[in-house]
Write a protein that holds these residues in place. Structure first.
Motif, mmCIF file in Angstrom:
data_model
loop_
_atom_site.group_PDB
_atom_site.id
_atom_site.type_symbol
_atom_site.label_atom_id
_atom_site.label_comp_id
_atom_site.label_asym_id
_atom_site.label_seq_id
_atom_site.Cartn_x
_atom_site.Cartn_y
_atom_site.Cartn_z
ATOM 1 N N LEU A 139 -3.646 -10.617 -4.143
ATOM 2 C CA LEU A 139 -2.875 -9.539 -3.530
ATOM 3 C C LEU A 139 -3.175 -9.528 -2.044
ATOM 4 O O LEU A 139 -4.334 -9.452 -1.629
ATOM 5 C CB LEU A 139 -3.247 -8.193 -4.160
ATOM 6 N N LEU A 140 -2.116 -9.581 -1.243
ATOM 7 C CA LEU A 140 -2.247 -9.644 0.213
ATOM 8 C C LEU A 140 -1.636 -8.390 0.812
ATOM 9 O O LEU A 140 -0.427 -8.177 0.743
ATOM 10 C CB LEU A 140 -1.529 -10.896 0.731
ATOM 11 N N LEU A 141 -2.481 -7.525 1.392
ATOM 12 C CA LEU A 141 -2.028 -6.288 2.014
ATOM 13 C C LEU A 141 -2.043 -6.475 3.524
ATOM 14 O O LEU A 141 -3.106 -6.659 4.131
ATOM 15 C CB LEU A 141 -2.940 -5.118 1.622
ATOM 16 N N VAL A 142 -0.865 -6.422 4.118
ATOM 17 C CA VAL A 142 -0.701 -6.716 5.542
ATOM 18 C C VAL A 142 -0.278 -5.450 6.279
ATOM 19 O O VAL A 142 0.729 -4.825 5.927
ATOM 20 C CB VAL A 142 0.360 -7.813 5.754
ATOM 21 N N GLY A 143 -1.026 -5.079 7.300
ATOM 22 C CA GLY A 143 -0.673 -3.905 8.091
ATOM 23 C C GLY A 143 -1.890 -3.059 8.382
ATOM 24 O O GLY A 143 -2.949 -3.206 7.755
ATOM 25 N N GLY A 144 -1.718 -2.167 9.349
ATOM 26 C CA GLY A 144 -2.775 -1.229 9.681
ATOM 27 C C GLY A 144 -2.330 0.183 9.369
ATOM 28 O O GLY A 144 -1.182 0.425 9.006
ATOM 29 N N GLY B 53 -5.303 -6.007 7.872
ATOM 30 C CA GLY B 53 -5.143 -5.149 9.030
ATOM 31 C C GLY B 53 -3.870 -5.518 9.760
ATOM 32 O O GLY B 53 -3.038 -6.293 9.266
ATOM 33 N N SER B 54 -3.702 -4.976 10.952
ATOM 34 C CA SER B 54 -2.496 -5.252 11.729
ATOM 35 C C SER B 54 -2.455 -6.719 12.143
ATOM 36 O O SER B 54 -3.481 -7.322 12.442
ATOM 37 C CB SER B 54 -2.459 -4.370 12.982
ATOM 38 N N VAL B 55 -1.254 -7.274 12.162
ATOM 39 C CA VAL B 55 -1.060 -8.646 12.623
ATOM 40 C C VAL B 55 -0.014 -8.623 13.732
ATOM 41 O O VAL B 55 0.776 -7.675 13.828
ATOM 42 C CB VAL B 55 -0.611 -9.575 11.474
ATOM 43 N N LEU C 74 -8.637 2.002 1.283
ATOM 44 C CA LEU C 74 -8.203 0.868 0.463
ATOM 45 C C LEU C 74 -9.310 -0.178 0.365
ATOM 46 O O LEU C 74 -9.552 -0.739 -0.714
ATOM 47 C CB LEU C 74 -6.943 0.250 1.064
ATOM 48 N N GLU C 75 -9.985 -0.448 1.471
ATOM 49 C CA GLU C 75 -11.068 -1.433 1.441
ATOM 50 C C GLU C 75 -12.215 -0.955 0.556
ATOM 51 O O GLU C 75 -12.828 -1.760 -0.166
ATOM 52 C CB GLU C 75 -11.549 -1.709 2.861
ATOM 53 N N SER D 234 3.358 -3.542 5.304
ATOM 54 C CA SER D 234 3.731 -2.149 5.564
ATOM 55 C C SER D 234 2.571 -1.419 6.225
ATOM 56 O O SER D 234 1.427 -1.871 6.165
ATOM 57 C CB SER D 234 4.093 -1.441 4.258
ATOM 58 N N ARG D 235 2.898 -0.299 6.820
ATOM 59 C CA ARG D 235 1.847 0.577 7.334
ATOM 60 C C ARG D 235 1.044 1.104 6.152
ATOM 61 O O ARG D 235 1.588 1.411 5.087
ATOM 62 C CB ARG D 235 2.472 1.735 8.117
ATOM 63 N N LEU D 236 -0.260 1.210 6.331
ATOM 64 C CA LEU D 236 -1.155 1.638 5.258
ATOM 65 C C LEU D 236 -1.240 3.158 5.236
ATOM 66 O O LEU D 236 -2.100 3.770 5.879
ATOM 67 C CB LEU D 236 -2.530 0.997 5.446
ATOM 68 N N VAL D 237 -0.326 3.769 4.506
ATOM 69 C CA VAL D 237 -0.292 5.219 4.317
ATOM 70 C C VAL D 237 0.031 5.469 2.840
ATOM 71 O O VAL D 237 0.616 4.612 2.168
ATOM 72 C CB VAL D 237 0.767 5.891 5.225
ATOM 73 N N PRO D 238 -0.352 6.649 2.303
ATOM 74 C CA PRO D 238 -0.182 6.877 0.868
ATOM 75 C C PRO D 238 1.234 6.670 0.348
ATOM 76 O O PRO D 238 1.416 6.162 -0.769
ATOM 77 C CB PRO D 238 -0.642 8.335 0.705
ATOM 78 N N ARG D 239 2.258 7.062 1.119
ATOM 79 C CA ARG D 239 3.624 6.959 0.608
ATOM 80 C C ARG D 239 4.012 5.526 0.260
ATOM 81 O O ARG D 239 4.827 5.288 -0.633
ATOM 82 C CB ARG D 239 4.617 7.514 1.631
#
Length: 393
Positions: free
Chosen positions: A232-237, A261-263, A244-245, A205-210
């Protein structure tokens, strides 16, 4: 077939799709609009969309024409109106990938020759319906449309007081089950990231608070108490990435959390497939104005055979069968998120059964061929007085 704004337009009559949301920029709306364009016969649509990094390569692979705006954002200005009007073919159809705000250009499109205007709505239009000034703009947008689509019951309820019900038609996203499926390349992703055979929770998902990635990090120490080998794998920019980092570093979680990040767009199925559980604990924000419209990522994860943990924001529960294909939790509670994740990771038999039911549900109710048939019907109606085609997708 991509080109920049300013070149000539062919003589064949085509549907014009005007949208801010389009690949290679990642996102659920982008995937939805791209899927609609791809569902039409080759060459029968032209897309007008903003420029985005990598768009030249992406556009060249499409079986339809993509005209790129000079910048990365389109607003209902005179310049955008002029460029869009130049792409309208007399008697053709114009589809707005999102009703707000570009749907304000509908009168210009009609003067340019459009016989039919179809507008898609998502979560942000539902939010507009709750604001006095924006509500008036949304009412104006709906007045100039032949059809306004909605994703599910939540978005319908929000926009129905503003847009006449006779113009509202359900059109939800579909999933390409040949692209998103178990075995879509996850083993390679695991090897490249050093995840091995660890139990993996993935969020695409896009990395935004929502979207709730921050809540996943708050929940993660609780998950590790029960499943110490989990990753835990966070995928997206997105704008939340640095925060988050930093949270990963502060919490001493670098050994169990990967932020990619973005893929590339084409690689997304393999990242879903790298997980054992999918989680995006979305939550409504800003007094309910920042809300999830549906969550196509849940559908893509189900198609990949993963059990889904979703937040209860907006229309997200429409994309999950609670207790069958996944779990709907309070996205504002890190303990609720942790309990759901740890429970599924600790019971792989239950998790696999949910994933199998999710895959079957997608194949039964969310396939792109059904969406394509519905979309074709909306485009083929010839009169504003005919009303929307009967029956939901």
């Amino acid at each position: 077939m991509g080109r920049d704004e300013g070149e000539g337009v062919g003589a064949a009559k085509r549907t014009l799709i005007v949208t801010n949301d389009f690949p290679p920029r990642a996102g659920g709306i982008q995937a939805f609009v791209h899927g609609l364009a791809r569902s039409r016969p080759p060459g029968s649509v032209v897309v007008y969309a903003p420029r985005w990094k990598g768009c030249e390569e992406f556009d060249a692979r499409q079986p339809y024409e993509v005209v790129r705006h000079p910048s990365s954002l389109m607003l209902p200005t005179r310049g955008v109106a002029r460029r869009a009007a130049g792409l309208v073919e007399d008697g053709g159809t114009v589809v707005f990938g999102a009703a707000a705000p570009l749907g304000l250009l509908a009168p210009v499109m009609r003067r340019a020759g459009a016989a039919r205007v179809v507008m898609l709505t998502h979560g942000h239009e539902a939010s507009w319906a709750g604001l006095p000034v924006a509500r008036g703009l949304l009412r104006r947008i709906g007045r100039d449309a032949d059809v306004v689509t909605y994703l599910g019951e939540y978005t319908r309820r929000r926009i129905a007081p503003v847009i006449p019900g006779t113009r509202l038609v359900r059109l939800a996203p579909g999933v390409d089950t040949a692209v998103f499926h178990p075995g879509a390349g996850g083993d390679g992703v695991r090897r490249s990231l050093g995840l091995g055979d660890r139990p993996v929770v993935v969020c695409v998902s896009r990395l935004v608070p929502r979207k709730g990635q921050d809540m996943l990090l708050r929940a993660w120490p609780l998950v590790l108490r029960r499943v110490p080998s989990a990753a835990l794998l966070l995928v997206g920019g997105g704008p939340s990435r640095q925060g988050l980092e930093r949270a990963v570093a502060r919490g001493g979680l670098s050994g169990s959390v990967v932020v990619t990040g973005s893929v590339p767009w084409e690689a997304l199925p393999s990242y879903y497939d790298a997980g054992d559980v999918f989680a995006m604990p979305c939550r409504s924000r800003v007094g309910g104005l920042d809300v999830e419209g549906l969550g196509i990522v849940y559908l893509e994860a189900s198609a990949t055979g993963l059990p889904v943990v979703a937040g209860s924001s907006g229309g997200a529960p429409d994309a999950v069968r609670h207790g069958e294909t996944g779990l709907v939790v309070d996205g504002t509670s890190h303990t609720a998120v942790a309990e759901a994740l740890a429970g599924l990771l600790s019971d792989p038999v239950r998790a696999r059964a949910m994933g199998e039911r999710g895959r079957a549900w997608i194949e039964e109710e969310w396939r792109w061929d059904r969406v394509a048939t519905r979309f074709a019907g909306l485009l083929d109606m010839t009169s504003r007085d005919e009303g929307p085609a009967a029956g939901p997708v």
